[in-house]
Scaffold this active site. Structure first.
Site, short mmCIF file in Angstrom:
data_model
loop_
_atom_site.label_atom_id
_atom_site.label_comp_id
_atom_site.label_asym_id
_atom_site.label_seq_id
_atom_site.Cartn_x
_atom_site.Cartn_y
_atom_site.Cartn_z
N THR A 184 1.90 13.44 -10.61
CA THR A 184 2.46 12.27 -10.17
C THR A 184 3.85 12.23 -11.01
OG1 THR A 184 1.57 11.32 -12.24
CG2 THR A 184 0.65 10.39 -10.08
N LEU A 216 0.59 22.40 -13.82
CA LEU A 216 2.44 21.39 -13.70
C LEU A 216 2.04 20.68 -15.08
CD1 LEU A 216 4.08 20.60 -10.51
CD2 LEU A 216 3.95 22.73 -11.33
N ALA A 217 0.77 19.40 -15.03
CA ALA A 217 0.78 18.59 -16.13
C ALA A 217 0.83 19.22 -17.45
CB ALA A 217 -0.59 18.20 -16.36
N SER A 254 5.52 15.80 -23.19
CA SER A 254 6.22 17.09 -22.66
C SER A 254 7.53 16.29 -23.07
CB SER A 254 7.04 17.12 -21.06
OG SER A 254 6.64 15.97 -20.69
N TYR A 268 6.01 21.05 -29.13
CA TYR A 268 6.60 21.11 -26.78
C TYR A 268 5.79 22.43 -26.03
CZ TYR A 268 7.80 20.86 -21.89
OH TYR A 268 7.74 20.94 -20.22
N LYS A 315 3.62 25.78 -25.22
CA LYS A 315 3.95 26.10 -24.17
C LYS A 315 3.33 27.79 -24.19
CE LYS A 315 4.36 22.88 -20.30
NZ LYS A 315 4.18 22.92 -19.13
N HIS A 343 15.34 20.81 -15.20
CA HIS A 343 16.08 20.54 -13.34
C HIS A 343 15.85 19.41 -13.25
CE1 HIS A 343 11.90 21.87 -14.28
NE2 HIS A 343 12.05 21.17 -13.65
#
Length: 318
Positions: free
Chosen positions: A10, A78-79, A82, A147, A151, A177
Protein backbone atom coordinates in the site's frame (compact mmCIF):
# COMPACT_ATOMS: atom_id res chain seq x y z
CA UNK A 1 2.21 -17.29 -14.56
CA UNK A 2 4.67 -16.04 -11.97
CA UNK A 3 3.41 -15.27 -8.47
CA UNK A 4 4.94 -12.50 -6.36
CA UNK A 5 4.54 -11.40 -2.76
CA UNK A 6 5.00 -7.72 -1.87
CA UNK A 7 5.27 -6.45 1.69
CA UNK A 8 4.33 -2.78 1.96
CA UNK A 9 2.08 -3.01 -1.09
CA UNK A 10 0.00 0.00 0.00
CA UNK A 11 3.05 2.30 0.08
CA UNK A 12 4.46 4.39 -2.73
CA UNK A 13 6.89 1.75 -4.03
CA UNK A 14 4.59 -1.18 -3.31
CA UNK A 15 1.77 0.26 -5.40
CA UNK A 16 4.03 1.06 -8.36
CA UNK A 17 5.64 -2.38 -8.12
CA UNK A 18 2.23 -4.07 -8.07
CA UNK A 19 1.26 -2.15 -11.22
CA UNK A 20 4.49 -3.17 -12.93
CA UNK A 21 4.15 -6.86 -12.07
CA UNK A 22 0.47 -7.00 -13.00
CA UNK A 23 1.39 -5.48 -16.35
CA UNK A 24 3.98 -8.22 -16.82
CA UNK A 25 1.35 -10.91 -16.21
CA UNK A 26 2.19 -11.75 -12.58
CA UNK A 27 -0.29 -12.88 -9.97
CA UNK A 28 0.37 -10.35 -7.20
CA UNK A 29 -0.11 -10.89 -3.47
CA UNK A 30 0.44 -8.23 -0.86
CA UNK A 31 0.95 -8.11 2.90
CA UNK A 32 -0.99 -5.33 4.61
CA UNK A 33 -1.66 -4.23 8.14
CA UNK A 34 -5.23 -4.53 9.43
CA UNK A 35 -5.53 -0.75 9.63
CA UNK A 36 -4.91 -0.48 5.88
CA UNK A 37 -7.80 -2.82 5.17
CA UNK A 38 -10.10 -0.87 7.46
CA UNK A 39 -9.13 2.43 5.81
CA UNK A 40 -9.37 1.95 2.01
CA UNK A 41 -6.32 3.26 0.17
CA UNK A 42 -6.34 5.83 -2.61
CA UNK A 43 -5.36 3.06 -5.05
CA UNK A 44 -8.11 0.65 -3.98
CA UNK A 45 -8.83 -0.21 -7.64
CA UNK A 46 -5.26 -1.47 -7.94
CA UNK A 47 -5.46 -3.47 -4.72
CA UNK A 48 -8.66 -5.15 -5.92
CA UNK A 49 -6.53 -6.79 -8.62
CA UNK A 50 -4.23 -8.27 -5.97
CA UNK A 51 -4.69 -10.87 -3.25
CA UNK A 52 -4.16 -9.24 0.14
CA UNK A 53 -3.03 -10.93 3.37
CA UNK A 54 -3.09 -9.34 6.81
CA UNK A 55 0.21 -9.54 8.70
CA UNK A 56 2.20 -7.43 11.13
CA UNK A 57 5.97 -7.09 10.67
CA UNK A 58 6.62 -8.59 14.10
CA UNK A 59 4.42 -11.67 13.62
CA UNK A 60 6.29 -14.81 12.58
CA UNK A 61 3.09 -16.96 12.77
CA UNK A 62 1.40 -14.66 10.24
CA UNK A 63 4.32 -14.93 7.81
CA UNK A 64 4.49 -18.69 8.29
CA UNK A 65 0.74 -19.11 7.69
CA UNK A 66 0.77 -17.07 4.46
CA UNK A 67 3.88 -18.68 3.01
CA UNK A 68 2.64 -22.16 3.92
CA UNK A 69 -0.59 -21.59 2.01
CA UNK A 70 0.69 -20.09 -1.26
CA UNK A 71 3.82 -20.80 -3.35
CA UNK A 72 5.69 -17.71 -4.55
CA UNK A 73 8.34 -17.24 -7.23
CA UNK A 74 9.45 -13.83 -5.96
CA UNK A 75 9.18 -11.88 -2.71
CA UNK A 76 9.76 -8.13 -2.50
CA UNK A 77 10.29 -6.95 1.07
CA UNK A 78 9.50 -3.22 1.03
CA UNK A 79 7.62 -2.78 4.30
CA UNK A 80 9.43 -0.95 7.09
CA UNK A 81 9.04 1.63 9.79
CA UNK A 82 10.61 4.56 7.98
CA UNK A 83 10.66 7.72 10.09
CA UNK A 84 14.25 8.76 9.38
CA UNK A 85 14.25 11.70 11.80
CA UNK A 86 13.45 9.59 14.84
CA UNK A 87 15.91 9.93 17.73
CA UNK A 88 17.85 6.85 18.73
CA UNK A 89 16.33 7.07 22.21
CA UNK A 90 12.87 6.67 20.65
CA UNK A 91 13.83 4.18 17.97
CA UNK A 92 13.01 0.86 19.65
CA UNK A 93 9.98 0.05 17.50
CA UNK A 94 11.72 1.07 14.30
CA UNK A 95 14.72 -1.13 15.03
CA UNK A 96 12.73 -4.10 16.36
CA UNK A 97 10.03 -4.14 13.68
CA UNK A 98 12.40 -3.75 10.75
CA UNK A 99 14.85 -6.38 11.99
CA UNK A 100 12.23 -8.90 13.06
CA UNK A 101 10.16 -8.43 9.90
CA UNK A 102 13.12 -9.23 7.67
CA UNK A 103 14.26 -12.14 9.83
CA UNK A 104 10.80 -13.69 10.23
CA UNK A 105 10.02 -13.44 6.53
CA UNK A 106 13.31 -14.98 5.46
CA UNK A 107 13.06 -17.70 8.11
CA UNK A 108 9.62 -18.72 6.87
CA UNK A 109 10.71 -18.67 3.23
CA UNK A 110 13.88 -20.62 4.02
CA UNK A 111 11.92 -23.39 5.69
CA UNK A 112 8.95 -23.60 3.33
CA UNK A 113 9.94 -22.04 -0.01
CA UNK A 114 13.76 -21.81 -0.21
CA UNK A 115 13.67 -21.39 -4.00
CA UNK A 116 11.63 -18.20 -3.81
CA UNK A 117 13.77 -15.23 -4.86
CA UNK A 118 13.98 -12.45 -2.27
CA UNK A 119 14.47 -8.70 -2.76
CA UNK A 120 15.37 -6.48 0.18
CA UNK A 121 14.77 -2.72 0.06
CA UNK A 122 17.89 -1.11 1.46
CA UNK A 123 18.42 2.62 1.83
CA UNK A 124 21.09 5.31 1.52
CA UNK A 125 20.58 5.83 5.27
CA UNK A 126 22.74 2.72 5.69
CA UNK A 127 25.69 4.89 4.59
CA UNK A 128 24.79 7.46 7.23
CA UNK A 129 27.66 9.94 7.21
CA UNK A 130 30.01 8.65 4.52
CA UNK A 131 33.57 9.90 4.09
CA UNK A 132 33.31 10.20 0.31
CA UNK A 133 30.79 11.08 -2.39
CA UNK A 134 29.28 9.71 -4.50
CA UNK A 135 28.67 6.43 -2.71
CA UNK A 136 28.72 3.08 -4.49
CA UNK A 137 28.40 -0.60 -3.57
CA UNK A 138 31.87 -0.59 -1.98
CA UNK A 139 31.35 2.43 0.28
CA UNK A 140 31.52 1.48 4.00
CA UNK A 141 28.24 1.62 5.92
CA UNK A 142 28.11 4.10 8.81
CA UNK A 143 24.42 4.54 9.78
CA UNK A 144 23.49 7.32 12.20
CA UNK A 145 19.73 6.87 12.67
CA UNK A 146 17.50 4.17 14.13
CA UNK A 147 16.10 3.60 10.66
CA UNK A 148 19.53 3.29 9.05
CA UNK A 149 20.77 0.93 11.76
CA UNK A 150 17.67 -1.27 11.45
CA UNK A 151 18.05 -1.44 7.69
CA UNK A 152 21.74 -2.30 7.86
CA UNK A 153 21.04 -5.07 10.38
CA UNK A 154 18.30 -6.38 8.11
CA UNK A 155 20.72 -6.26 5.19
CA UNK A 156 23.18 -8.48 7.07
CA UNK A 157 20.35 -10.87 7.98
CA UNK A 158 19.56 -11.10 4.26
CA UNK A 159 23.23 -11.78 3.48
CA UNK A 160 23.21 -14.62 6.01
CA UNK A 161 20.37 -16.35 4.19
CA UNK A 162 22.13 -15.79 0.87
CA UNK A 163 25.59 -16.96 1.91
CA UNK A 164 24.79 -19.58 4.55
CA UNK A 165 21.38 -20.90 3.45
CA UNK A 166 21.87 -20.69 -0.32
CA UNK A 167 18.79 -18.57 -1.02
CA UNK A 168 18.67 -16.17 -3.95
CA UNK A 169 18.65 -12.80 -2.14
CA UNK A 170 19.53 -9.35 -3.45
CA UNK A 171 19.35 -5.82 -2.08
CA UNK A 172 18.78 -2.47 -3.68
CA UNK A 173 20.40 0.45 -1.83
CA UNK A 174 17.84 3.07 -2.77
CA UNK A 175 18.33 6.82 -2.53
CA UNK A 176 15.39 9.21 -2.18
CA UNK A 177 12.75 8.57 -4.81
CA UNK A 178 9.58 10.56 -5.20
CA UNK A 179 6.20 10.64 -6.91
CA UNK A 180 2.65 11.93 -6.35
CA UNK A 181 2.19 8.88 -4.09
CA UNK A 182 4.93 9.96 -1.66
CA UNK A 183 3.56 10.37 1.87
CA UNK A 184 2.87 14.02 2.80
CA UNK A 185 5.29 14.13 5.74
CA UNK A 186 8.28 13.95 3.37
CA UNK A 187 9.75 17.31 2.43
CA UNK A 188 9.10 16.85 -1.30
CA UNK A 189 5.36 16.38 -0.82
CA UNK A 190 5.34 19.08 1.84
CA UNK A 191 6.65 21.44 -0.84
CA UNK A 192 4.38 20.33 -3.69
CA UNK A 193 1.26 20.38 -1.50
CA UNK A 194 2.17 23.88 -0.32
CA UNK A 195 2.61 25.00 -3.93
CA UNK A 196 -0.87 23.66 -4.70
CA UNK A 197 -2.44 25.45 -1.72
CA UNK A 198 -0.72 28.73 -2.54
CA UNK A 199 -1.62 28.48 -6.23
CA UNK A 200 -5.28 27.96 -5.25
CA UNK A 201 -5.21 30.86 -2.80
CA UNK A 202 -5.52 28.77 0.37
CA UNK A 203 -2.13 29.69 1.81
CA UNK A 204 0.75 32.16 1.50
CA UNK A 205 3.80 30.75 3.27
CA UNK A 206 5.76 27.50 3.52
CA UNK A 207 8.10 26.91 6.45
CA UNK A 208 11.10 24.68 5.79
CA UNK A 209 14.44 23.95 7.43
CA UNK A 210 17.88 24.33 5.86
CA UNK A 211 17.40 25.12 2.17
CA UNK A 212 21.00 24.08 1.47
CA UNK A 213 20.33 20.48 2.50
CA UNK A 214 21.04 18.20 -0.45
CA UNK A 215 19.43 14.96 -1.59
CA UNK A 216 19.69 12.57 -4.50
CA UNK A 217 16.10 12.50 -5.78
CA UNK A 218 14.79 10.06 -8.39
CA UNK A 219 11.48 8.86 -9.83
CA UNK A 220 9.83 6.04 -7.86
CA UNK A 221 8.49 3.99 -10.84
CA UNK A 222 12.05 3.85 -12.21
CA UNK A 223 13.29 2.49 -8.89
CA UNK A 224 10.72 -0.31 -8.66
CA UNK A 225 11.66 -1.29 -12.21
CA UNK A 226 15.22 -1.67 -10.90
CA UNK A 227 13.93 -3.97 -8.14
CA UNK A 228 12.39 -6.31 -10.73
CA UNK A 229 15.54 -6.28 -12.86
CA UNK A 230 17.68 -7.14 -9.82
CA UNK A 231 15.53 -10.07 -8.82
CA UNK A 232 15.52 -11.48 -12.35
CA UNK A 233 19.26 -11.29 -13.02
CA UNK A 234 21.33 -14.46 -13.26
CA UNK A 235 23.82 -13.38 -10.56
CA UNK A 236 23.11 -12.38 -6.97
CA UNK A 237 24.34 -8.79 -6.95
CA UNK A 238 23.36 -5.82 -4.81
CA UNK A 239 23.11 -2.41 -6.46
CA UNK A 240 22.94 1.27 -5.61
CA UNK A 241 19.82 2.81 -7.16
CA UNK A 242 20.14 6.57 -7.51
CA UNK A 243 19.94 9.48 -9.92
CA UNK A 244 23.61 10.29 -9.35
CA UNK A 245 22.82 14.01 -8.98
CA UNK A 246 22.75 15.95 -5.72
CA UNK A 247 20.21 18.78 -5.50
CA UNK A 248 19.31 21.21 -2.73
CA UNK A 249 15.92 21.77 -1.13
CA UNK A 250 16.19 25.28 -2.58
CA UNK A 251 16.40 23.83 -6.11
CA UNK A 252 13.36 21.66 -5.46
CA UNK A 253 11.43 24.72 -4.27
CA UNK A 254 12.50 26.77 -7.27
CA UNK A 255 11.30 24.16 -9.76
CA UNK A 256 8.09 23.32 -7.86
CA UNK A 257 6.91 26.91 -7.48
CA UNK A 258 7.81 27.68 -11.09
CA UNK A 259 5.46 24.88 -12.18
CA UNK A 260 2.59 27.00 -10.80
CA UNK A 261 3.96 30.28 -12.11
CA UNK A 262 5.12 31.38 -8.65
CA UNK A 263 8.36 32.81 -7.27
CA UNK A 264 9.47 30.58 -4.41
CA UNK A 265 11.30 33.46 -2.72
CA UNK A 266 7.98 35.16 -2.00
CA UNK A 267 6.58 32.17 -0.14
CA UNK A 268 9.33 30.01 1.43
CA UNK A 269 10.64 30.78 4.92
CA UNK A 270 13.65 28.98 6.44
CA UNK A 271 12.90 28.21 10.10
CA UNK A 272 15.61 27.13 12.54
CA UNK A 273 13.42 24.61 14.38
CA UNK A 274 13.32 22.41 11.27
CA UNK A 275 17.11 22.31 10.82
CA UNK A 276 18.93 18.99 11.09
CA UNK A 277 22.63 18.53 11.86
CA UNK A 278 24.93 19.43 8.97
CA UNK A 279 26.00 16.68 6.57
CA UNK A 280 29.65 17.36 5.65
CA UNK A 281 29.55 14.82 2.81
CA UNK A 282 26.35 14.66 0.74
CA UNK A 283 24.39 11.45 0.27
CA UNK A 284 24.52 11.00 -3.48
CA UNK A 285 24.65 7.63 -5.19
CA UNK A 286 26.63 6.24 -8.10
CA UNK A 287 24.29 4.01 -10.17
CA UNK A 288 26.88 3.18 -12.84
CA UNK A 289 27.06 -0.55 -11.97
CA UNK A 290 23.29 -0.90 -12.19
CA UNK A 291 23.23 0.87 -15.53
CA UNK A 292 26.03 -1.25 -16.93
CA UNK A 293 24.92 -4.64 -15.59
CA UNK A 294 21.15 -4.40 -16.06
CA UNK A 295 20.77 -1.62 -18.66
CA UNK A 296 18.75 0.45 -16.21
CA UNK A 297 18.11 4.13 -16.78
CA UNK A 298 15.86 6.95 -15.64
CA UNK A 299 12.71 7.84 -17.57
CA UNK A 300 12.02 11.21 -15.90
CA UNK A 301 14.17 14.29 -15.52
CA UNK A 302 14.19 16.07 -12.17
CA UNK A 303 11.97 18.85 -13.56
CA UNK A 304 9.49 16.37 -15.06
CA UNK A 305 9.23 14.51 -11.75
CA UNK A 306 8.56 17.69 -9.78
CA UNK A 307 5.96 18.87 -12.29
CA UNK A 308 4.06 15.59 -12.06
CA UNK A 309 3.98 15.92 -8.29
CA UNK A 310 2.82 19.55 -8.37
CA UNK A 311 0.16 18.88 -11.01
CA UNK A 312 -1.18 15.92 -9.02
CA UNK A 313 -1.42 17.95 -5.80
CA UNK A 314 -3.09 20.89 -7.58
CA UNK A 315 -5.65 18.52 -9.12
CA UNK A 316 -6.28 16.78 -5.79
CA UNK A 317 -6.79 19.99 -3.84
CA UNK A 318 -8.84 21.63 -6.58
Amino acid sequence: MKRALITGITGQDGSYLAELLLGLGYEVHGLVRQVNLENPARDSALLERCTLHVAALDSFPAFYRIISATPFDECYHLAAESFVGERMADGFHTIYNNMSGTHFLLAALSEIQPRCRFYFAGTSEMFGRPATAPQNEDTPFMPRTAYGISKLTSYHIMRHYREERGMFCVAGILYNHESPRRRPEFVTRKITRAVARIALGDSRKLELGNLNTTRDWGWSPDYVRAMHLMLNQSEQCDFVVASGVSRTVREFCEVAFACAGLDWKEHVVSVAKFFRPDEPVPLVGDPSRLKEALSWNSTRTFAEMVREMVDADVAALA
